[in-house]
Design a protein around this motif. Sequence first.
Motif, PDB file in Angstrom:
ATOM      1  N   ALA A 187      -8.582 -13.335 -19.807  1.00  0.00           N
ATOM      2  CA  ALA A 187      -9.236 -14.518 -20.371  1.00  0.00           C
ATOM      3  C   ALA A 187      -8.253 -15.523 -20.959  1.00  0.00           C
ATOM      4  N   GLN A 188      -6.962 -15.215 -20.952  1.00  0.00           N
ATOM      5  CA  GLN A 188      -5.978 -16.135 -21.511  1.00  0.00           C
ATOM      6  C   GLN A 188      -5.940 -17.435 -20.697  1.00  0.00           C
ATOM      7  N   PRO A 189      -5.928 -18.605 -21.366  1.00  0.00           N
ATOM      8  CA  PRO A 189      -5.986 -19.884 -20.638  1.00  0.00           C
ATOM      9  C   PRO A 189      -4.865 -20.077 -19.627  1.00  0.00           C
ATOM     10  N   TRP A 190      -3.656 -19.587 -19.923  1.00  0.00           N
ATOM     11  CA  TRP A 190      -2.536 -19.863 -19.030  1.00  0.00           C
ATOM     12  C   TRP A 190      -2.620 -19.106 -17.714  1.00  0.00           C
ATOM     13  N   VAL A 191      -3.396 -18.001 -17.668  1.00  0.00           N
ATOM     14  CA  VAL A 191      -3.534 -17.254 -16.414  1.00  0.00           C
ATOM     15  C   VAL A 191      -4.759 -17.700 -15.615  1.00  0.00           C
ATOM     16  N   ARG A 192      -5.576 -18.565 -16.207  1.00  0.00           N
ATOM     17  CA  ARG A 192      -6.825 -18.956 -15.549  1.00  0.00           C
ATOM     18  C   ARG A 192      -6.626 -19.609 -14.180  1.00  0.00           C
ATOM     19  N   ALA A 220      -4.421 -19.035 -11.927  1.00  0.00           N
ATOM     20  CA  ALA A 220      -4.145 -17.988 -10.937  1.00  0.00           C
ATOM     21  C   ALA A 220      -5.416 -17.209 -10.610  1.00  0.00           C
ATOM     22  N   LEU A 221      -6.221 -16.920 -11.627  1.00  0.00           N
ATOM     23  CA  LEU A 221      -7.457 -16.170 -11.392  1.00  0.00           C
ATOM     24  C   LEU A 221      -8.429 -16.962 -10.536  1.00  0.00           C
ATOM     25  N   ILE A 222      -8.583 -18.254 -10.849  1.00  0.00           N
ATOM     26  CA  ILE A 222      -9.509 -19.075 -10.073  1.00  0.00           C
ATOM     27  C   ILE A 222      -9.061 -19.154  -8.613  1.00  0.00           C
ATOM     28  N   ALA A 223      -7.773 -19.440  -8.413  1.00  0.00           N
ATOM     29  CA  ALA A 223      -7.257 -19.553  -7.052  1.00  0.00           C
ATOM     30  C   ALA A 223      -7.342 -18.218  -6.318  1.00  0.00           C
ATOM     31  N   GLY A 224      -6.887 -17.136  -6.978  1.00  0.00           N
ATOM     32  CA  GLY A 224      -6.846 -15.838  -6.324  1.00  0.00           C
ATOM     33  C   GLY A 224      -8.223 -15.286  -6.009  1.00  0.00           C
ATOM     34  N   LEU A 225      -9.132 -15.329  -6.995  1.00  0.00           N
ATOM     35  CA  LEU A 225     -10.466 -14.778  -6.770  1.00  0.00           C
ATOM     36  C   LEU A 225     -11.247 -15.621  -5.774  1.00  0.00           C
ATOM     37  N   THR A 256      -2.141 -13.133  -1.287  1.00  0.00           N
ATOM     38  CA  THR A 256      -2.373 -13.931  -2.494  1.00  0.00           C
ATOM     39  C   THR A 256      -2.566 -13.040  -3.715  1.00  0.00           C
ATOM     40  N   GLY A 257      -3.356 -11.989  -3.552  1.00  0.00           N
ATOM     41  CA  GLY A 257      -3.594 -11.090  -4.685  1.00  0.00           C
ATOM     42  C   GLY A 257      -2.366 -10.325  -5.114  1.00  0.00           C
ATOM     43  N   ALA A 258      -1.383 -10.195  -4.214  1.00  0.00           N
ATOM     44  CA  ALA A 258      -0.174  -9.436  -4.541  1.00  0.00           C
ATOM     45  C   ALA A 258       0.896 -10.293  -5.194  1.00  0.00           C
ATOM     46  N   GLU A 259       0.792 -11.635  -5.093  1.00  0.00           N
ATOM     47  CA  GLU A 259       1.919 -12.441  -5.542  1.00  0.00           C
ATOM     48  C   GLU A 259       1.621 -13.472  -6.622  1.00  0.00           C
ATOM     49  N   ILE A 260       0.379 -13.860  -6.853  1.00  0.00           N
ATOM     50  CA  ILE A 260       0.172 -14.970  -7.789  1.00  0.00           C
ATOM     51  C   ILE A 260      -0.147 -14.525  -9.210  1.00  0.00           C
ATOM     52  N   TYR A 261      -0.459 -13.249  -9.411  1.00  0.00           N
ATOM     53  CA  TYR A 261      -0.832 -12.816 -10.755  1.00  0.00           C
ATOM     54  C   TYR A 261       0.403 -12.395 -11.544  1.00  0.00           C
ATOM     55  N   PRO A 262       0.540 -12.859 -12.783  1.00  0.00           N
ATOM     56  CA  PRO A 262       1.717 -12.513 -13.588  1.00  0.00           C
ATOM     57  C   PRO A 262       1.734 -11.040 -13.975  1.00  0.00           C
ATOM     58  N   LEU A 263       2.940 -10.535 -14.264  1.00  0.00           N
ATOM     59  CA  LEU A 263       3.133  -9.114 -14.524  1.00  0.00           C
ATOM     60  C   LEU A 263       2.226  -8.553 -15.616  1.00  0.00           C
ATOM     61  N   PRO A 264       2.029  -9.237 -16.756  1.00  0.00           N
ATOM     62  CA  PRO A 264       1.212  -8.643 -17.823  1.00  0.00           C
ATOM     63  C   PRO A 264      -0.223  -8.329 -17.409  1.00  0.00           C
ATOM     64  N   ILE A 265      -0.745  -9.057 -16.421  1.00  0.00           N
ATOM     65  CA  ILE A 265      -2.135  -8.824 -16.010  1.00  0.00           C
ATOM     66  C   ILE A 265      -2.224  -8.359 -14.560  1.00  0.00           C
ATOM     67  N   ARG A 266      -1.082  -8.051 -13.928  1.00  0.00           N
ATOM     68  CA  ARG A 266      -1.097  -7.826 -12.475  1.00  0.00           C
ATOM     69  C   ARG A 266      -2.014  -6.691 -12.063  1.00  0.00           C
ATOM     70  N   ASP A 267      -2.007  -5.576 -12.766  1.00  0.00           N
ATOM     71  CA  ASP A 267      -2.855  -4.452 -12.375  1.00  0.00           C
ATOM     72  C   ASP A 267      -4.331  -4.816 -12.444  1.00  0.00           C
ATOM     73  N   ALA A 282       5.562 -20.967 -13.508  1.00  0.00           N
ATOM     74  CA  ALA A 282       4.728 -22.125 -13.174  1.00  0.00           C
ATOM     75  C   ALA A 282       3.376 -22.044 -13.876  1.00  0.00           C
ATOM     76  N   LEU A 283       2.830 -20.850 -13.979  1.00  0.00           N
ATOM     77  CA  LEU A 283       1.575 -20.671 -14.704  1.00  0.00           C
ATOM     78  C   LEU A 283       1.760 -20.981 -16.190  1.00  0.00           C
ATOM     79  N   ARG A 284       2.856 -20.505 -16.751  1.00  0.00           N
ATOM     80  CA  ARG A 284       3.083 -20.698 -18.183  1.00  0.00           C
ATOM     81  C   ARG A 284       3.332 -22.169 -18.540  1.00  0.00           C
ATOM     82  N   ASP A 285       4.006 -22.909 -17.641  1.00  0.00           N
ATOM     83  CA  ASP A 285       4.284 -24.309 -17.979  1.00  0.00           C
ATOM     84  C   ASP A 285       3.267 -25.294 -17.409  1.00  0.00           C
TER      85      ASP A 285
END
Length: 470
Positions: free
Chosen positions: A253-258, A260-265, A381-392, A458-461
């Motif tokens: 739910a963190q705004p900076w990962v949103r 990636a989630l929208i694009a990936g899902l 896409t699911g293997a590469e766009i999600y950042p490490l803290p939430i990748r699993d 890129a997600l963070r900035d």
Amino acid sequence: MSTTSLDSAPAQRLKPDAYMTLIAAVAAIAGGLYGYDTGIISGALPLIAREFSLDYRAQELVAAIILLGAVIGSLACTRLSASQGRRRAIMMISALYSVGVLAAACSPNVTCLALSRFVIGLAVGGSTQVVPTYIAELAEPDKRGRLVTYFNCAIGVGILLAAIVGVAGEHVFTWRWMIGVALVPSLLLLAGMSRLPRSPRWLVEHDRVRDARIELAKVRHTREQVREEIADMMEIAQQHHDEGGAHGWRALAQPWVRPALIAGLGVAAFTQLTGIEMMIYYTPTFLRDAGFGDSASLWAALGVALTYLTMTLLGKFSIDHLGRRALSLATLPFAAASLFVLGAVLHFHLAGHVQQWWVVACLIVFMVFNSGGIQVIGWLTGAEIYPLPIRDKAAGAHSAMLWGSNLILTGTALSMTRLLGVGGAMWIYGSLNVLAWIFIFFVMPETRGRSLEDIERALRDGSFTPRASA
């Protein structure tokens, strides 16, 4: 974090590039199992329906329950992948495959068969969550696309083998043998994974930097490459540690990962909603409804499967050159057009006495442009766009979204064709291909050639946008 100097990795008989290719190929056996176990139902279903006297709703249940298992398996394996590591998780999944396949092949009634296919679905969902991530975390950035898409190619091989077995099924195999033969590759996967390296990114995340250096050295050419990549991984892992960010599912739910989630899902959903798996499952059924005999329907399904594999291979070799976004945008309009034409031919009976040839041609054209485009990027896409803290967790959600969309589509396909006719159903699927193009154009950035850590930055900035990537 420990910064122990690089230990010399165990000597490899293969050069790093060849060894990385072997790793991707062995891990991708799970994709072959996925393709075979989901595709074999196309040829086996008529035999199963005959033996157990199933109506069309019961046939939908037998076909679709594997997808329900895949949704649950995708989510359940997030914890397994995070706690046990990618390699060990894949080994456990391959063991589950073996159990499910044996149980399905020996099922005395349709209830046991459905439950067994549910177990197979758990393994299928788990593998699609873990395997692409495992390959992506070991691959070099400029080769990641073609290596992860070994998984897609293996799916195509599995689907093709299922179609070949389906053609021969009535004359050579019983449906029990058709399902049970998948035990062989599941055991090969279990044995092969036991000798492959662990994910260096998972090791860094668990503060095992020395082990990560050793494993990464097996698939890199120089010590300098290893030092730079490990430093990059440690920087990202340390940043997350310093921030004290959210953990578990709340982290999504963190705004900076949103973005990636929208694009990936979204990509995950459209990978299935555009109709590819539905075509694979029900091509013989649709063709019989269009006037084909049973044998001709199965041969046409074999042609569809061969096209899927061929275009997936072409997509594999072009994905790192053309890019994920560009490939999908170039192919989706043609996939949509083929379904609109197919719908018109079937609904208005436009082709007269050559209608059957038009049906087959439209199906092949659809498979060319759908399997050679958006299907290539779905798992990548699911293997590469999600950042490490939430990748699993994010990879699990990605896989669950993909399988959930597949479940909805497959579970309603026969009912939709009965309500709208096959032609009307094709128009619905064609419209979904158009929506997929619009979504990718406005939402999905290009990730070609970028490291996993660069994508996270890129997600963070805030630069994870189609315009910024262009």
